[in-house]
Design an enzyme around this catalytic site. Structure first.
Site, short mmCIF file in Angstrom:
data_model
loop_
_atom_site.label_atom_id
_atom_site.label_comp_id
_atom_site.label_asym_id
_atom_site.label_seq_id
_atom_site.Cartn_x
_atom_site.Cartn_y
_atom_site.Cartn_z
N ASP A 171 0.84 -1.20 0.00
CA ASP A 171 0.00 0.00 0.00
C ASP A 171 0.87 1.24 0.00
O ASP A 171 1.97 1.23 0.56
CB ASP A 171 -0.93 0.00 1.24
CG ASP A 171 -1.93 1.14 1.17
OD1 ASP A 171 -2.87 1.03 0.35
OD2 ASP A 171 -1.76 2.15 1.89
N1 LIG Z 1 3.18 4.21 -12.21
C1 LIG Z 1 3.26 4.81 -10.99
N2 LIG Z 1 2.37 4.46 -10.03
C2 LIG Z 1 2.49 5.10 -8.84
C3 LIG Z 1 3.44 6.10 -8.59
N3 LIG Z 1 3.27 6.51 -7.29
C4 LIG Z 1 2.24 5.80 -6.77
N4 LIG Z 1 1.80 4.93 -7.70
C5 LIG Z 1 0.69 3.96 -7.57
O1 LIG Z 1 -0.33 4.52 -6.75
C6 LIG Z 1 -1.10 3.41 -6.27
C7 LIG Z 1 -1.30 3.61 -4.79
O2 LIG Z 1 -2.57 3.14 -4.46
P1 LIG Z 1 -2.80 1.83 -3.56
O3 LIG Z 1 -4.14 1.96 -2.96
O4 LIG Z 1 -1.62 1.57 -2.67
O5 LIG Z 1 -2.77 0.62 -4.60
P2 LIG Z 1 -3.83 0.32 -5.74
O6 LIG Z 1 -3.31 0.92 -7.01
O7 LIG Z 1 -5.20 0.69 -5.32
O8 LIG Z 1 -3.69 -1.25 -5.91
P3 LIG Z 1 -3.95 -2.35 -4.78
O9 LIG Z 1 -2.59 -2.86 -4.39
O10 LIG Z 1 -4.79 -3.37 -5.49
O11 LIG Z 1 -4.67 -1.67 -3.64
C8 LIG Z 1 -0.31 2.14 -6.54
O12 LIG Z 1 -0.83 1.46 -7.67
C9 LIG Z 1 1.07 2.69 -6.85
O13 LIG Z 1 1.82 1.82 -7.66
C10 LIG Z 1 4.34 6.45 -9.64
O14 LIG Z 1 5.20 7.33 -9.51
N5 LIG Z 1 4.21 5.78 -10.82
#
Ligand SMILES: Nc1nc2c(ncn2[C@@H]2O[C@H](COP(=O)(O)OP(=O)(O)OP(=O)(O)O)[C@@H](O)[C@H]2O)c(=O)[nH]1
Length: 194
Positions: free
Chosen positions: A71
């Site tokens: 997360d």
């Molecule tokens: N491509 C990319 N993604 C980022 C960056 N910073 C944050 N993220 C993404 O932001 C999202 C953070 O949200 P979370 O709630 O932790 O994860 P999610 O995308 O909802 O996916 P789950 O693991 O299924 O919960 C993640 O998918 C991270 O990979 C970045 O600089 N580049």
């Protein structure tokens, strides 16, 4: 077998590029409800709790697997920001971030046989430069809706890098998962060659 309890394209890409064989299963979890129950907890504790909950949610249906949850969350001057729900929300986030220091917390946890066997949280600090409304508008013309899935409303590996004057922290932590400690834990668990 390694299961990545995530729907994050960025996390899948990290593990794939690292040569780790895994299956990705998005967690069915009400993250917002869990976050609400953690009101007042420090950001690393919130990110760890969510990483563990995601892994546990998927592990329930994968009895023989080693399940990895992760997360990320952004904190600016004590206020937490989730992924922007709309272009207008992204605009508001970026206007607020302008000229301020952003903390990006990323946590990961491993679950085996229903028990958390490893957990780790990391933080990166990103100095957001002063952003004009015109820049934000032009940036979102290019990056919305792609950044809708990114906390902080940016992709550091893309034009998001233009938001910052400086970055202090691990690149993978910013991408969404502290990959190097994760790889060490996978070696310790005997699922990656040491
Ligand atoms: N491509 C990319 N993604 C980022 C960056 N910073 C944050 N993220 C993404 O932001 C999202 C953070 O949200 P979370 O709630 O932790 O994860 P999610 O995308 O909802 O996916 P789950 O693991 O299924 O919960 C993640 O998918 C991270 O990979 C970045 O600089 N580049």
């Amino acid at each position: 077998m390694i299961v990545l309890a995530s729907g994050s394209a960025s996390r899948r890409a990290m593990l794939k590029a690292a040569g780790v064989a895994f299956t990705a299963i998005p967690p069915a979890l009400d993250e917002r409800a869990l976050e609400a129950s953690l009101e007042g907890a420090a950001p690393p504790a919130v990110a760890l709790a969510l990483a563990e909950a995601k892994a546990q949610a998927v592990a329930a249906g994968q009895p023989d697997a080693l399940v990895l949850g992760s997360d990320s969350l952004v904190v600016v001057e004590g206020q937490r920001f989730d992924k922007p729900a709309s272009r207008q929300a992204a605009e508001a986030h970026l206007s607020h971030f302008s000229g301020r220091t952003m903390e990006l917390h990323s946590a990961a946890a491993l679950v085996r046989d229903g028990a958390v066997v490893w957990r780790h949280a990391a933080v990166a600090r990103l100095q957001v430069r002063p952003l004009t409304d015109a820049f934000i508008d032009h940036y979102l013309d290019r990056e919305w809706p792609a950044i809708g899935g990114c906390v902080g409303a940016f992709r550091i590996e893309g034009p998001g890098v233009q938001l910052f004057d400086s970055v202090d922290g691990d690149h993978f932590t910013i991408l969404g998962m502290p990959l190097l400690p994760v790889l060490g834990a996978l070696r310790d668990q005997g699922v990656l060659p040491a």
